[in-house]
Design a protein around this motif. Structure first.
Motif, mmCIF file in Angstrom:
data_model
loop_
_atom_site.group_PDB
_atom_site.id
_atom_site.type_symbol
_atom_site.label_atom_id
_atom_site.label_comp_id
_atom_site.label_asym_id
_atom_site.label_seq_id
_atom_site.Cartn_x
_atom_site.Cartn_y
_atom_site.Cartn_z
ATOM 1 N N UNK A 1 0.815 -1.215 0.000
ATOM 2 C CA UNK A 1 0.000 0.000 0.000
ATOM 3 C C UNK A 1 0.847 1.263 0.000
ATOM 4 N N UNK B 1 2.546 12.429 5.726
ATOM 5 C CA UNK B 1 3.211 11.463 6.600
ATOM 6 C C UNK B 1 2.251 10.312 6.886
ATOM 7 N N UNK B 2 2.807 9.182 7.303
ATOM 8 C CA UNK B 2 1.960 8.056 7.680
ATOM 9 C C UNK B 2 2.743 7.118 8.583
ATOM 10 N N UNK B 3 1.983 6.308 9.275
ATOM 11 C CA UNK B 3 2.570 5.246 10.103
ATOM 12 C C UNK B 3 1.935 3.938 9.694
ATOM 13 N N UNK B 4 2.765 2.976 9.385
ATOM 14 C CA UNK B 4 2.256 1.634 9.115
ATOM 15 C C UNK B 4 2.647 0.736 10.273
ATOM 16 N N UNK B 5 1.661 0.214 10.962
ATOM 17 C CA UNK B 5 1.925 -0.694 12.079
ATOM 18 C C UNK B 5 2.160 -2.105 11.537
ATOM 19 N N UNK C 1 -5.966 -0.593 -7.136
ATOM 20 C CA UNK C 1 -7.176 -0.447 -6.323
ATOM 21 C C UNK C 1 -7.548 1.010 -6.083
ATOM 22 N N UNK D 1 -3.983 12.091 14.097
ATOM 23 C CA UNK D 1 -3.475 10.747 13.790
ATOM 24 C C UNK D 1 -4.683 9.838 13.627
ATOM 25 N N UNK E 1 -9.260 3.472 3.684
ATOM 26 C CA UNK E 1 -9.015 3.060 2.298
ATOM 27 C C UNK E 1 -7.690 2.309 2.159
ATOM 28 N N UNK E 2 -6.683 2.721 2.926
ATOM 29 C CA UNK E 2 -5.423 1.987 2.905
ATOM 30 C C UNK E 2 -5.600 0.591 3.492
ATOM 31 N N UNK F 1 -8.231 -1.180 3.667
ATOM 32 C CA UNK F 1 -9.020 -2.006 2.752
ATOM 33 C C UNK F 1 -8.124 -2.585 1.653
ATOM 34 N N UNK F 2 -7.272 -1.730 1.107
ATOM 35 C CA UNK F 2 -6.389 -2.187 0.035
ATOM 36 C C UNK F 2 -5.396 -3.219 0.552
ATOM 37 N N UNK F 3 -4.977 -3.025 1.769
ATOM 38 C CA UNK F 3 -3.966 -3.914 2.326
ATOM 39 C C UNK F 3 -4.580 -5.165 2.927
ATOM 40 N N UNK G 1 -5.733 -5.341 5.945
ATOM 41 C CA UNK G 1 -5.326 -5.383 7.343
ATOM 42 C C UNK G 1 -5.463 -4.005 7.955
ATOM 43 N N UNK H 1 -3.792 -1.484 9.700
ATOM 44 C CA UNK H 1 -2.446 -1.124 10.146
ATOM 45 C C UNK H 1 -1.997 0.255 9.689
ATOM 46 N N UNK H 2 -2.810 0.926 8.917
ATOM 47 C CA UNK H 2 -2.369 2.181 8.309
ATOM 48 C C UNK H 2 -2.943 3.401 9.035
ATOM 49 N N UNK H 3 -2.049 4.299 9.429
ATOM 50 C CA UNK H 3 -2.454 5.534 10.085
ATOM 51 C C UNK H 3 -1.870 6.705 9.298
ATOM 52 N N UNK H 4 -2.712 7.696 9.069
ATOM 53 C CA UNK H 4 -2.282 8.791 8.200
ATOM 54 C C UNK H 4 -2.572 10.139 8.850
#
Lengths: 175, 175
Positions: A4, A53-57, A162, B96, B101-102, B104-106, B108, B110-113
């Motif tokens: 992603x 910016x973003x954080x992916x856990x 997507x 935060x 949408x991230x 859903x694509x992934x 999982x 886990x995505x924070x924007x």
């Protein structure tokens, strides 16, 4: 989450698909990185404009900034879709780590910062050259010198498809 | 965490202490912000160079980017301490938030924007003008139009003093 981020490509013949505009990076983060699939790191990308910016856990556990060259920034600010040819977006990924010194100053454990850089990825728009992949060439450069294989790169384009309604770009502009 | 960001000031006579170099911001994020303590938002700060990113959990619950004007970026890259007069550092704060949408694509969560912008803060180096506060003038501009009071601003300098060895700057440069 590799899937992603902004980059990576999925087509059979990756070699030669990604050819960026310049030769080498002057940037600190480019030290030790190995170009893959014949790609080059765009010169001066570390000076590009800030997009978000973003954080992916999860397994990725990173914190990242998304930068863009001038055509990319202009398109974002003007809401231009699709992005114009020549627009390049970079995703700079860092380990997501707690900051002991910040927490100490604040008196609370709540601060997370960019740790060691892990990789940088690029997505360049060229509607003709990359027609087979939605007009997008993708590149991935590890900071530890390791490259990624075709299987990894092939996961990118299918995922970015997507978000066709935003010309394959997940990241929104942060004002 | 307001206290561990890059800005804010603590002295008795805040009014007039912070006077930035330009008059108004052309930037989207400057819309609706109200200058406090006579400060102005530096023109063009949204185009400044990228320094690093961070996430503050807890009550702040933000994700932020730290940008710098050319003298600040140069000092960071060359390891120059103290920072030269004229160096300005900006902290752009956003809510935060998870990205549906991230995720859903992934496939999982886990995505924070970066969500809505909350405020932008500046710290300008002028060793003479701001001698009483470690050579630093500070400013805070809310995106919702609200200003902050003196009590809030007075928490900043005492906290930044804790990082004297890096000239009052907590943020490290992310390569």
């Amino acid at each position: 989450m590799k899937r992603i981020t902004l980059l990576l490509v999925g087509v059979g013949t990756l070699a030669g698909i990604v050819v960026f505009t310049t030769t080498t990076s002057r940037n600190v983060s480019a030290q030790g990185v190995a170009p893959i699939f014949g790609t080059k790191i765009p010169d001066g990308y570390r000076d590009w404009g800030f997009i978000s910016v973003a954080h992916e856990a999860g397994e990725l556990n990173d914190i990242r900034t998304i930068l863009g060259n001038d055509p990319a920034i202009k398109a974002y600010r003007e809401g231009t879709l699709p992005f114009p040819d020549g627009a390049i977006i970079a995703a700079l990924h860092y380990r997501f780590i707690p900051s002991a010194e910040n927490n100490k100053a604040f008196g609370r454990d709540q601060s997370f910062v960019a740790g060691a850089p892990t990789n940088v990825q690029f997505m360049v728009k060229d509607s003709k050259k990359y027609a087979a992949t939605g007009g997008r060439g993708f590149g991935h450069f590890n900071n530890d010198g390791k490259t990624v294989d075709d299987a990894f790169m092939k996961t990118c384009f299918p995922c970015h498809q997507k978000i066709k309604e935003r010309d394959l770009v997940f990241t929104r502009y942060a004002p």
